[in-house]
Design an enzyme around this catalytic site. Structure first.
Site, PDB file in Angstrom:
ATOM      1  CE  LYS A   1      -7.962  -5.158  14.944  1.00  0.00           C
ATOM      2  NZ  LYS A   1      -8.447  -5.222  16.307  1.00  0.00           N
TER       3      LYS A   1
ATOM      4  CG  ASP B   1     -10.983  -3.798  18.014  1.00  0.00           C
ATOM      5  OD1 ASP B   1     -10.099  -4.332  17.345  1.00  0.00           O
ATOM      6  OD2 ASP B   1     -10.775  -3.220  19.081  1.00  0.00           O
TER       7      ASP B   1
ATOM      8  CE1 TYR C   1     -12.102  -1.030   1.204  1.00  0.00           C
ATOM      9  CE2 TYR C   1     -13.781  -1.048  -0.502  1.00  0.00           C
ATOM     10  CZ  TYR C   1     -13.417  -1.159   0.821  1.00  0.00           C
ATOM     11  OH  TYR C   1     -14.371  -1.402   1.770  1.00  0.00           O
TER      12      TYR C   1
ATOM     13  CG  ASP D   1     -17.036  -0.180   3.038  1.00  0.00           C
ATOM     14  OD1 ASP D   1     -18.175   0.320   3.098  1.00  0.00           O
ATOM     15  OD2 ASP D   1     -16.717  -1.053   2.219  1.00  0.00           O
TER      16      ASP D   1
END
Ligand code: NAP
Length: 417
Positions: A227, A281, A160, A305
């Site tokens: 991640k 995930d 972002y 998000d």
């Protein structure tokens, strides 16, 4: 502070900070931005509900003095085309606590999202989204009552930051050359390039808030979502820095999941919060299959998000999900959905997202009794099946009411409580 287009209401006093704590008078001035599109309808309905709950809870001893602030299209009218007036930012800093409806991001002309700009200008580094089920709300889950999670999403860094270079641009070619020739990186010719900064500072201040929330609310665990298996020095570092905060700053009250099994045979000891981490995930799957195992999630920006909206879908969708963006002291609560422009001024949409964000705001200023009243009557109105169109279409035999009528129903229940 002198304002050009903002009038501070007479009779109200500003919230202040003493010794790092908010000092809230019985007559605080709180800022509100109606927002664009459906913003007017949901704000006016919500203001009435908050006021009714405060009146009922404190019988006139406490009262919010609302101060309208301007951002988005309404601001452009008031401030001669300026969608993002500096004066509004000053007022948000000055009043410390405010709430906003959704804002349109004007298309074209190089406008940045006003929401992203607001978070960055005020350094509102923690996006907080409670995801909790209210009985009767339409849900795709078999046991939606098991969903009761608060997501702390880092709000200021990650992709972002907008550090991106378009394929074919001179900047892109310069960076690609540097990466290939000096750093030994390999990637396809003509790739767009983006940079993902994640820092110890940004991670630690977010995780600190998440763990503190678990302590304040007596919750069992905090999960760091990342991640890191793929992005070791950004997402993986987020995970490592998160554990560092847990150990160095909250070591007395936290244990890791490994310690839980090695030292306590999997039985959570009294007074300890378990810190664990999950790959992003798998977290999406766990949110659906075993949501009861999670109390607080702390995530980097992009993961947060996605996860926030996915989690909200389990308990009624973004039309109902509340949210807040918080810095060390400044807090801006907000509806999490957009401006739904096709419904502008139709008095039709669900005001719940903004209204429940206001409930978070009441909790934030310590007016728990007023917040509890709204939480108590909300499921009663849903159980009566007098709901706005979005819920009505998912329920059998519901009566569709307008935005303002939905607020009326809540107020009737509050007054009768
Ligand atoms: P949106 O405004 O959230 O609306 C998408 C759909 O979600 C609506 O058409 C409606 O579905 C449903 N919805 C949203 N709010 C609802 C409510 N209160 N009650 C019931 N249903 C609701 O998303 P968008 O159309 O992608 O974005 C429109 C504008 O909002 C854009 O300018 C975008 O930049 C801006 N935006 C602002 C924020 C923010 O200020 N925080 C966030 C997201 C988007 P149905 O059509 O099925 O009835």
């Amino acid at each position: 502070m002198n304002y050009q287009n903002i009038s501070l209401p007479e009779g109200g006093s500003k919230i202040t900070i003493e010794n790092d704590n908010l000092v809230v008078p019985d007559n605080p001035i709180l800022g509100y931005v109606e927002g664009d599109g459906i913003g007017h309808d949901i704000t006016q309905a919500s203001l009435r509900v908050w006021d009714a709950a405060i009146e009922k809870a404190y019988a006139g001893k406490r009262k919010v003095h609302w101060c309208e602030l301007f951002m988005g299209e309404k601001a452009a009218g008031v401030y001669d085309g300026d969608y993002f007036p500096a004066e509004t930012l000053d007022a948000m800093k000055d009043l410390l606590v405010s709430i906003k409806g959704p804002l349109t991001t004007p298309i074209g002309g190089g406008f940045r999202s006003l929401n992203v700009s607001l978070r960055q200008e005020l350094d509102l580094y923690a996006c907080i989204r409670p995801v909790k089920y209210f009985e009767g709300v339409p849900s795709p889950m078999i046991r939606p009552e098991e969903v009761d999670i608060v997501i702390f999403r880092e709000n200021t860094e990650d992709v972002y930051c907008g550090i991106e270079y378009e394929a074919g641009s001179a900047e892109n070619e310069k960076l690609a050359k540097f990466l290939r020739e000096e750093m030994g990186a390999e990637f396809f010719e003509g790739a767009g390039l983006g940079i993902k900064p994640i820092s110890a500072i940004g991670t630690k201040r977010l995780v600190r808030k998440a763990i503190q929330h678990a302590i304040d609310q007596n919750l069992a665990n905090v999960t760091f979502v990342h991640k890191g298996n793929i992005m070791k020095f950004t997402e993986g570092a987020f995970r490592n820095w998160a554990y560092e905060v847990g150990k160095e700053e909250f070591g007395e009250v936290t244990i890791t999941e490994d310690e839980l099994w090695d030292d306590y045979d999997g039985k959570q000891p009294e007074g300890k919060i378990v810190l664990k981490d999950r790959i992003a995930d798998i977290m999406f799957q766990l949110l659906q299959l075993r949501p009861a195992e999670f109390d607080v999630l702390a995530t980097s920006n992009l993961n947060g998000d996605y996860l926030s909206d996915a989690a909200a879908a389990e308990v009624g969708g973004i039309g109902i999900a509340p949210g807040a963006n918080i810095a060390d002291h400044i807090a801006v609560f907000e509806a999490t959905h957009g401006t739904a422009p096709k419904y502008t001024n139709q008095n039709k949409v669900n005001p719940s997202s903004l209204m429940l964000s206001g409930v978070m705001m009441l909790e934030y200023i310590g007016w728990q009794e007023a917040a509890d009243l709204i939480h108590a009557v909300y499921p009663q109105v849903i159980a009566d099946k007098t709901v706005t169109y979005d819920f009505a279409r998912l329920m059998d035999n519901a009566t569709t009411v307008s935005t303002s009528e939905f607020a009326d129903k809540l107020i009737e229940k509050i007054q009768a409580a």
